[in-house]
Design a protein around this motif. Structure first.
Motif, mmCIF file in Angstrom:
data_model
loop_
_atom_site.group_PDB
_atom_site.id
_atom_site.type_symbol
_atom_site.label_atom_id
_atom_site.label_comp_id
_atom_site.label_asym_id
_atom_site.label_seq_id
_atom_site.Cartn_x
_atom_site.Cartn_y
_atom_site.Cartn_z
ATOM 1 N N GLY A 21 41.413 -78.554 -36.481
ATOM 2 C CA GLY A 21 41.882 -77.357 -37.169
ATOM 3 C C GLY A 21 41.204 -77.084 -38.497
ATOM 4 O O GLY A 21 41.501 -76.084 -39.146
ATOM 5 N N GLY A 22 40.308 -77.996 -38.902
ATOM 6 C CA GLY A 22 39.556 -77.766 -40.131
ATOM 7 C C GLY A 22 40.086 -78.474 -41.363
ATOM 8 O O GLY A 22 39.546 -78.285 -42.461
ATOM 9 N N ASN A 23 41.118 -79.280 -41.223
ATOM 10 C CA ASN A 23 41.590 -80.061 -42.377
ATOM 11 C C ASN A 23 40.586 -81.152 -42.694
ATOM 12 O O ASN A 23 40.062 -81.804 -41.798
ATOM 13 C CB ASN A 23 42.944 -80.681 -42.072
ATOM 14 C CG ASN A 23 44.026 -79.636 -41.928
ATOM 15 O OD1 ASN A 23 44.031 -78.633 -42.640
ATOM 16 N ND2 ASN A 23 44.944 -79.853 -40.997
ATOM 17 N N THR A 24 40.342 -81.365 -43.974
ATOM 18 C CA THR A 24 39.304 -82.313 -44.388
ATOM 19 C C THR A 24 39.874 -83.438 -45.256
ATOM 20 O O THR A 24 40.879 -83.268 -45.944
ATOM 21 C CB THR A 24 38.197 -81.606 -45.174
ATOM 22 O OG1 THR A 24 38.766 -80.959 -46.319
ATOM 23 C CG2 THR A 24 37.498 -80.566 -44.310
ATOM 24 N N THR A 63 30.764 -82.030 -48.917
ATOM 25 C CA THR A 63 31.624 -81.123 -48.159
ATOM 26 C C THR A 63 31.330 -81.255 -46.679
ATOM 27 O O THR A 63 30.171 -81.116 -46.256
ATOM 28 C CB THR A 63 31.403 -79.668 -48.587
ATOM 29 O OG1 THR A 63 31.637 -79.534 -49.997
ATOM 30 C CG2 THR A 63 32.348 -78.741 -47.836
ATOM 31 N N ILE A 64 32.359 -81.503 -45.912
ATOM 32 C CA ILE A 64 32.224 -81.563 -44.456
ATOM 33 C C ILE A 64 32.692 -80.235 -43.878
ATOM 34 O O ILE A 64 33.666 -79.636 -44.360
ATOM 35 C CB ILE A 64 33.018 -82.744 -43.856
ATOM 36 C CG1 ILE A 64 32.705 -82.908 -42.376
ATOM 37 C CG2 ILE A 64 34.510 -82.595 -44.106
ATOM 38 C CD1 ILE A 64 33.273 -84.190 -41.765
ATOM 39 N N VAL A 98 28.718 -80.505 -36.571
ATOM 40 C CA VAL A 98 29.417 -80.815 -37.808
ATOM 41 C C VAL A 98 28.370 -81.078 -38.885
ATOM 42 O O VAL A 98 27.295 -81.616 -38.594
ATOM 43 C CB VAL A 98 30.367 -82.019 -37.636
ATOM 44 C CG1 VAL A 98 29.613 -83.280 -37.265
ATOM 45 C CG2 VAL A 98 31.207 -82.245 -38.875
ATOM 46 N N TYR A 99 28.680 -80.673 -40.093
ATOM 47 C CA TYR A 99 27.743 -80.765 -41.209
ATOM 48 C C TYR A 99 28.320 -81.618 -42.332
ATOM 49 O O TYR A 99 29.532 -81.729 -42.488
ATOM 50 C CB TYR A 99 27.430 -79.377 -41.768
ATOM 51 C CG TYR A 99 26.911 -78.410 -40.745
ATOM 52 C CD1 TYR A 99 27.760 -77.489 -40.134
ATOM 53 C CD2 TYR A 99 25.560 -78.398 -40.384
ATOM 54 C CE1 TYR A 99 27.286 -76.598 -39.198
ATOM 55 C CE2 TYR A 99 25.080 -77.507 -39.453
ATOM 56 C CZ TYR A 99 25.947 -76.609 -38.856
ATOM 57 O OH TYR A 99 25.475 -75.720 -37.932
#
Length: 126
Positions: A54-57, A68-69, A78-79
């Motif tokens: 869901g994009g939680n980091t 920053t991921i 994925v970066y």
């Protein structure tokens, strides 16, 4: 067959930036938690950052505010954007994926992920 292929490593000067990429195949990328680890000779592999489906980091304290991921589910990639690099960031960086429904930051802290890439070398010179 799941494959994680890292790219973007290299040699930079302290203070400079690099962006690592990890292309995933053979898996339902959008449902996987993804992460980055790093390892230097003689040390244990350590988690750097992770991102949920869901994009939680989450980040290791040593890189908060500098790294920053992010993920692009359309590109199955994925970066890891790494800014203000310091010599202590020198390591082999590994991409990891976890498909567990209970995957969490603790999963990545424990290294209990499902898949690993082969790694890319990042060297930061002073």
């Amino acid at each position: 067959q799941v494959q994680l292929v890292e790219s973007g490593g290299g040699l930079v000067l302290a203070g400079e930036s690099l962006r690592l990429s990890c292309a995933a195949s053979g898996m339902r990328f959008s449902l996987a938690a993804m992460g980055w680890y790093r390892q230097t000779p003689g040390k244990q592999r350590e988690v750097v950052a992770a991102i949920s489906p869901g994009g939680n980091t989450n980040y290791a304290d040593s890189v908060k505010g500098r790294f920053t991921i992010s993920r692009d589910n359309e590109k199955n990639t994925v970066y890891l954007q790494m800014n203000s690099l310091v010599p202590e960031d020198t390591a082999v960086y590994y991409c990891a994926a976890d498909q567990g429904i209970d995957s969490s930051w603790d999963t990545f802290l424990a290294g209990a992920v499902d898949y690993w890439g082969l790694g890319t070398q990042v060297t930061v010179s002073s």
